[in-house]
Design a protein around this motif. Structure first.
Motif, PDB file in Angstrom:
ATOM      1  N   GLN A  85     -21.196  40.817 -10.550  1.00 53.87           N
ATOM      2  CA  GLN A  85     -22.594  39.779 -10.317  1.00 53.87           C
ATOM      3  C   GLN A  85     -22.616  39.023 -11.645  1.00 53.87           C
ATOM      4  O   GLN A  85     -22.309  39.525 -12.617  1.00 53.87           O
ATOM      5  N   ASP A  86     -23.208  37.857 -11.486  1.00 52.12           N
ATOM      6  CA  ASP A  86     -23.415  37.099 -12.714  1.00 52.12           C
ATOM      7  C   ASP A  86     -25.077  37.436 -13.116  1.00 52.12           C
ATOM      8  O   ASP A  86     -25.896  37.261 -12.494  1.00 52.12           O
ATOM      9  N   LEU A  87     -25.053  38.082 -14.432  1.00 54.76           N
ATOM     10  CA  LEU A  87     -26.586  38.626 -14.680  1.00 54.76           C
ATOM     11  C   LEU A  87     -27.020  37.483 -15.776  1.00 54.76           C
ATOM     12  O   LEU A  87     -27.755  37.983 -16.390  1.00 54.76           O
ATOM     13  N   SER A  88     -26.166  36.402 -16.104  1.00 54.27           N
ATOM     14  CA  SER A  88     -26.590  35.387 -17.004  1.00 54.27           C
ATOM     15  C   SER A  88     -28.061  35.145 -16.995  1.00 54.27           C
ATOM     16  O   SER A  88     -28.740  34.612 -16.072  1.00 54.27           O
ATOM     17  N   GLY A  89     -28.719  35.519 -18.209  1.00 51.02           N
ATOM     18  CA  GLY A  89     -29.965  35.241 -18.323  1.00 51.02           C
ATOM     19  C   GLY A  89     -30.980  36.177 -17.661  1.00 51.02           C
ATOM     20  O   GLY A  89     -32.304  35.917 -17.862  1.00 51.02           O
ATOM     21  N   GLU A  90     -30.486  37.145 -17.120  1.00 51.75           N
ATOM     22  CA  GLU A  90     -31.573  37.836 -16.437  1.00 51.75           C
ATOM     23  C   GLU A  90     -31.939  38.870 -17.450  1.00 51.75           C
ATOM     24  O   GLU A  90     -31.422  39.405 -18.607  1.00 51.75           O
ATOM     25  N   VAL A 105     -22.095  48.343 -22.917  1.00 51.32           N
ATOM     26  CA  VAL A 105     -21.483  47.908 -21.479  1.00 51.32           C
ATOM     27  C   VAL A 105     -22.479  46.370 -21.041  1.00 51.32           C
ATOM     28  O   VAL A 105     -21.640  45.745 -20.771  1.00 51.32           O
ATOM     29  N   VAL A 106     -23.670  46.659 -21.053  1.00 48.26           N
ATOM     30  CA  VAL A 106     -24.390  45.554 -20.557  1.00 48.26           C
ATOM     31  C   VAL A 106     -24.177  44.458 -21.364  1.00 48.26           C
ATOM     32  O   VAL A 106     -23.941  43.221 -20.893  1.00 48.26           O
ATOM     33  N   LEU A 107     -24.017  44.520 -22.934  1.00 52.62           N
ATOM     34  CA  LEU A 107     -24.043  43.251 -23.861  1.00 52.62           C
ATOM     35  C   LEU A 107     -22.597  42.930 -23.869  1.00 52.62           C
ATOM     36  O   LEU A 107     -22.399  41.614 -24.055  1.00 52.62           O
ATOM     37  N   ASP A 108     -21.748  43.666 -23.824  1.00 48.16           N
ATOM     38  CA  ASP A 108     -20.402  43.256 -23.839  1.00 48.16           C
ATOM     39  C   ASP A 108     -19.797  42.704 -22.355  1.00 48.16           C
ATOM     40  O   ASP A 108     -18.836  41.859 -22.575  1.00 48.16           O
ATOM     41  N   GLU A 109     -20.187  43.239 -21.327  1.00 52.58           N
ATOM     42  CA  GLU A 109     -19.710  43.006 -20.070  1.00 52.58           C
ATOM     43  C   GLU A 109     -20.437  41.794 -19.251  1.00 52.58           C
ATOM     44  O   GLU A 109     -20.035  41.441 -18.329  1.00 52.58           O
ATOM     45  N   THR A 110     -21.573  41.566 -19.712  1.00 54.53           N
ATOM     46  CA  THR A 110     -22.463  40.639 -18.862  1.00 54.53           C
ATOM     47  C   THR A 110     -22.982  39.811 -19.937  1.00 54.53           C
ATOM     48  O   THR A 110     -23.075  40.103 -21.111  1.00 54.53           O
ATOM     49  N   ALA A 112     -26.622  39.199 -19.595  1.00 56.86           N
ATOM     50  CA  ALA A 112     -27.960  39.697 -19.283  1.00 56.86           C
ATOM     51  C   ALA A 112     -28.610  39.781 -20.825  1.00 56.86           C
ATOM     52  O   ALA A 112     -28.091  40.078 -21.894  1.00 56.86           O
ATOM     53  N   ASN A 113     -30.154  39.743 -20.638  1.00 56.36           N
ATOM     54  CA  ASN A 113     -30.806  39.661 -22.006  1.00 56.36           C
ATOM     55  C   ASN A 113     -31.186  41.384 -21.949  1.00 56.36           C
ATOM     56  O   ASN A 113     -31.607  41.585 -20.820  1.00 56.36           O
ATOM     57  N   LEU A 114     -31.028  42.122 -22.607  1.00 56.53           N
ATOM     58  CA  LEU A 114     -31.288  43.319 -22.756  1.00 56.53           C
ATOM     59  C   LEU A 114     -32.538  43.905 -23.740  1.00 56.53           C
ATOM     60  O   LEU A 114     -32.497  43.887 -24.803  1.00 56.53           O
ATOM     61  N   HIS A 132     -25.218  43.705 -33.428  1.00 45.03           N
ATOM     62  CA  HIS A 132     -24.407  42.368 -33.531  1.00 45.03           C
ATOM     63  C   HIS A 132     -24.670  41.650 -32.398  1.00 45.03           C
ATOM     64  O   HIS A 132     -24.383  40.450 -32.448  1.00 45.03           O
ATOM     65  N   HIS A 133     -25.520  42.005 -31.313  1.00 46.98           N
ATOM     66  CA  HIS A 133     -25.961  41.451 -30.391  1.00 46.98           C
ATOM     67  C   HIS A 133     -27.444  41.050 -30.397  1.00 46.98           C
ATOM     68  O   HIS A 133     -28.136  40.891 -29.290  1.00 46.98           O
ATOM     69  N   GLN A 134     -27.618  40.867 -31.580  1.00 47.73           N
ATOM     70  CA  GLN A 134     -29.309  40.722 -31.693  1.00 47.73           C
ATOM     71  C   GLN A 134     -29.794  39.416 -30.912  1.00 47.73           C
ATOM     72  O   GLN A 134     -31.138  39.471 -30.435  1.00 47.73           O
ATOM     73  N   ASP A 135     -29.028  38.514 -30.539  1.00 45.67           N
ATOM     74  CA  ASP A 135     -29.311  37.381 -29.832  1.00 45.67           C
ATOM     75  C   ASP A 135     -30.005  37.583 -28.290  1.00 45.67           C
ATOM     76  O   ASP A 135     -30.732  36.919 -27.548  1.00 45.67           O
ATOM     77  N   ARG A 136     -29.299  38.847 -27.738  1.00 48.33           N
ATOM     78  CA  ARG A 136     -29.579  39.308 -26.212  1.00 48.33           C
ATOM     79  C   ARG A 136     -30.199  40.602 -26.171  1.00 48.33           C
ATOM     80  O   ARG A 136     -30.240  41.499 -25.344  1.00 48.33           O
ATOM     81  N   LEU A 137     -30.261  41.501 -27.618  1.00 48.49           N
ATOM     82  CA  LEU A 137     -30.843  42.720 -27.427  1.00 48.49           C
ATOM     83  C   LEU A 137     -32.378  42.966 -28.253  1.00 48.49           C
ATOM     84  O   LEU A 137     -32.449  42.424 -29.419  1.00 48.49           O
TER      85      LEU A 137
END
Length: 326
Positions: A85-90, A105-110, A112-114, A132-137
């Motif tokens: 599934q494409d979780l882009s932006g979810e 896993v969420v941050l490396d493989e999708t 999504a915003n976590l 290092h994923h601070q843009d989405r975490l």
């Protein structure tokens, strides 16, 4: 593009604004950001053992640091089925992150915003592993019962390895369900009650004493005895009686919970970690699958799966998944 999540002070329901590495409400109440996470609670709570555990074993279950195992990724997608599934932006909410094995896993493989929450200071280990994923975490130290988000905000909510360790499991499910937007997805896993024999187990025999020991003392005892317990457990498995005997050895279930291809050193590290995880929590409350299913329905989640998932050959996870009605 997902809508930005509204942050609320869970103690007075006032909106929270971000300013100077703090969350501030209209009445001036502030929650500081420390070591990468906004702190809405103190460290001194019933999850203190998990803070000790995950800061001690910060890298053990993180796939990125293991050449032999990708169990976290395999387990995560076996339960969620999100790999196609494409979780882009979810917007995804994780409650009970520990050191961030599933955050990774969420941050490396999708894409999504976590929004990731833990009640313990394990958020510090998560930030070290995934900062290092601070843009989405976004990380928060907060209670499952007092989450700092507006209700019905998230496209997907998951809670893995946590429910049985909360004081009121039904209330925990209710808190999670409240965070899911209509049409969104809720997933939980938990220790199951499989029958009358579930609690005839070394874990439940010794827990009344071990959970009251200091974390350092308990860990030392496990480290001292891990070697012979591993050998005994493996011996009983080889001769075919492990299913009957190993429940009485005070060690984690090697055959049905750990990755199959660990080195000898890694196996001992995982065993020490998982055995400490068995004996140190304040709460350990396994649940019947049908009970959790009923709670989902009661709180407006239409269940599409409730049962046991097998992955990596022998590893078993009991989970319930569903979609928010409306």
């Amino acid at each position: 593009m997902a809508k930005e999540i509204t942050l609320l002070n869970p103690y007075n329901q006032q909106p929270l604004e971000v300013a100077n590495d703090k969350l501030i409400d209209a009445k001036g109440k502030e929650f500081e950001k420390v070591a990468g996470a906004y702190r809405l609670v103190q460290d001194d709570n019933y999850t203190e053992n998990f803070g000790f555990q995950w800061n001690k074993f910060a890298k053990t279950q993180i796939d990125r640091f293991s050449e032999q195992s990708s169990q976290s990724k395999t387990r995560f997608f076996a339960v969620t089925k999100w790999d196609n599934q494409d979780l882009s932006g979810e917007n995804v909410l994780e409650v009970g992150s520990g050191a961030g094995r599933f955050s990774q896993v969420v941050l490396d493989e999708t894409n999504a915003n976590l929004y990731s929450v833990d009640y313990s200071n394990a958020v510090e280990a998560n930030f070290k592993n995934n900062g290092h994923h601070q843009d989405r975490l976004q990380l928060f130290q907060a209670s499952i019962y007092e989450l700092p988000f507006a209700p019905a905000s998230f496209d997907r909510v998951f809670c893995f390895g946590v429910l049985q360790h909360t004081p009121d499991v039904k209330k925990s499910v209710q808190s999670l369900a409240q965070m899911v937007k209509p049409g969104g997805e809720l997933l939980v896993d938990f220790y199951p009650i499989r029958g009358w024999w579930t609690k005839i187990h070394a874990k439940y025999i010794f827990r009344p004493w071990t959970k009251r020991m200091s974390h350092e003392k308990l860990l030392r005892r496990i480290e001292k005895n891990a070697g012979w317990m591993i050998r005994l457990s493996q011996f009983f498995n080889r001769i075919g009686i492990g299913k009957l005997t190993n429940r009485f050895i005070p060690i984690c279930d090697i055959k049905n919970t750990l990755p199959p291809d660990l080195t000898k050193e890694q196996l001992k590290e995982w065993v020490i970690l998982d055995t400490f995880d068995m004996f140190s929590p304040e709460y350990d409350q396994p649940q019947r699958v049908e009970t959790v299913r009923q709670w989902f329905e009661e709180f407006g989640i239409e269940v599409d799966f409730a049962g046991t998932i097998n992955f990596e050959g022998n590893n078993l996870v009991t989970a319930v998944k569903g979609i928010k009605k409306g």
